[in-house]
Write an enzyme that holds these catalytic residues in place. Structure first.
Site, PDB file in Angstrom:
ATOM      1  N   ARG A 188       0.836  -1.198   0.000  1.00  0.00           N
ATOM      2  CA  ARG A 188       0.000   0.000   0.000  1.00  0.00           C
ATOM      3  C   ARG A 188       0.869   1.246   0.000  1.00  0.00           C
ATOM      4  NH1 ARG A 188      -4.434   0.177   4.483  1.00  0.00           N
ATOM      5  NH2 ARG A 188      -5.142   1.926   3.199  1.00  0.00           N
ATOM      6  N   CYS A 248      -0.852   6.708   8.540  1.00  0.00           N
ATOM      7  CA  CYS A 248      -1.262   5.400   8.019  1.00  0.00           C
ATOM      8  C   CYS A 248      -2.359   5.653   6.996  1.00  0.00           C
ATOM      9  CB  CYS A 248      -1.743   4.484   9.152  1.00  0.00           C
ATOM     10  SG  CYS A 248      -3.129   5.144  10.097  1.00  0.00           S
TER      11      CYS A 248
END
Length: 290
Positions: A188, A248
């Site tokens: 990611r 995040c």
């Protein structure tokens, strides 16, 4: 932004299953908060109803530890909670101003760390995390009932903003010496896949420290020496005067990274909106690759 790297002796925010059991058996006045959570699985309350630490009260990450999501995405997928909503949830669990609190989740402390960080942001000081969560609790042989815990009227009055919070402007204008840690999975971070947010990639200049690198195979936090080695490889050295920020996807894993940093004496700024907030403005720079 000011430097927040601590040189003071480290006081752990973690508690073991056996230590928690001993405190509860000894009549310690603790409030135990169940923060079991699945992003795309069974609802957390359902998990609580299947098994929980005796006497624990459930608190919901999406609706009580986070606020409503803005239509344009600004603020991210898990913005800060409304203080009145959080306060009402904590009062139902019997929390007072001087309460000692232990949070836990299924096993990785991911959502428990979000609770640990949010409660401290809200002005509560004595908050700990059950290391290894409910899995560690049951693995140690302690009972996990299914019956609900009666609500207890608490009197806590929250004092929000007790911890520094970063927004997109703070990230964009951070000093060149600052370290921005992104706790998402490597694929990611590199922008190879994005199963949740509409844009893949990361904030330019961020360093990837995946959450898995901070945990033992059983979900407990790695010992401080191992954590220190991981973070030093990312450019964070305890005792140095440099800013450390965590990010995040939506501010949950960022809180877990902040918990791991706390365990080595580093007080980190959390970018609550994280990547989901950053990409809400298409003019912001975005990076891919390692």
């Amino acid at each position: 932004m000011t430097a927040l790297v601590s040189t003071a002796p480290v006081t752990t925010a973690l508690i073991t299953a056996d230590a928690l059991a001993a405190e509860l058996a000894g009549g310690a006045r603790l409030v135990v908060l169940d923060v079991q959570y699945n992003l795309r699985g069974p609802a957390g309350r359902g998990l609580f109803e299947q098994a929980h630490v005796p006497g624990a009260h459930f608190i919901d990450l999406d609706t009580e530890l986070a606020g409503p999501v803005a239509a344009d995405g600004r603020g991210g997928r898990h913005p800060l909670p409304r203080p009145d909503v959080l306060e009402a949830a904590l009062r139902r669990a019997g929390v007072d101003d001087a309460s000692r609190i232990v949070t836990y989740d299924q096993g990785t402390s991911l959502s428990a760390a979000r609770a640990w960080w949010v409660l401290r942001w809200a002005g509560l000081q004595d908050v700990r995390v059950l290391d290894g969560g409910l899995a560690a609790w049951t693995r140690a042989g302690h009972t996990a009932p299914t019956e609900p815990t009666p609500e207890t009227a608490g009197t806590v009055t929250l004092r929000p903003h007790a911890l520094p919070v970063l927004d997109a402007d703070g990230i964009a204008h951070r000093p060149a010496t600052a370290v921005l840690i992104d706790g998402r999975a490597p694929e990611r971070f590199r922008g190879e896949t994005e199963p949740i947010d509409r844009v893949a990639g990361h904030i330019p200049g961020a360093v990837n420290v995946p959450m898995d690198t901070l945990l033992r195979p059983d979900g407990r936090m790695r010992p401080p020496a191992a954590l220190r080695a991981v973070f030093e490889a990312a450019g964070v050295v305890p005792g140095e005067s440099r800013i450390v920020a965590t990010s995040c996807g939506s501010g949950v894993t960022a809180a877990h990274t902040a918990l791991a940093l706390h365990e080595i004496g580093v007080a980190a700024h959390v970018y609550v909106g994280s990547w989901s907030d950053w990409i809400s403005d298409p003019t912001r720079p975005m990076a891919t690759g390692s």
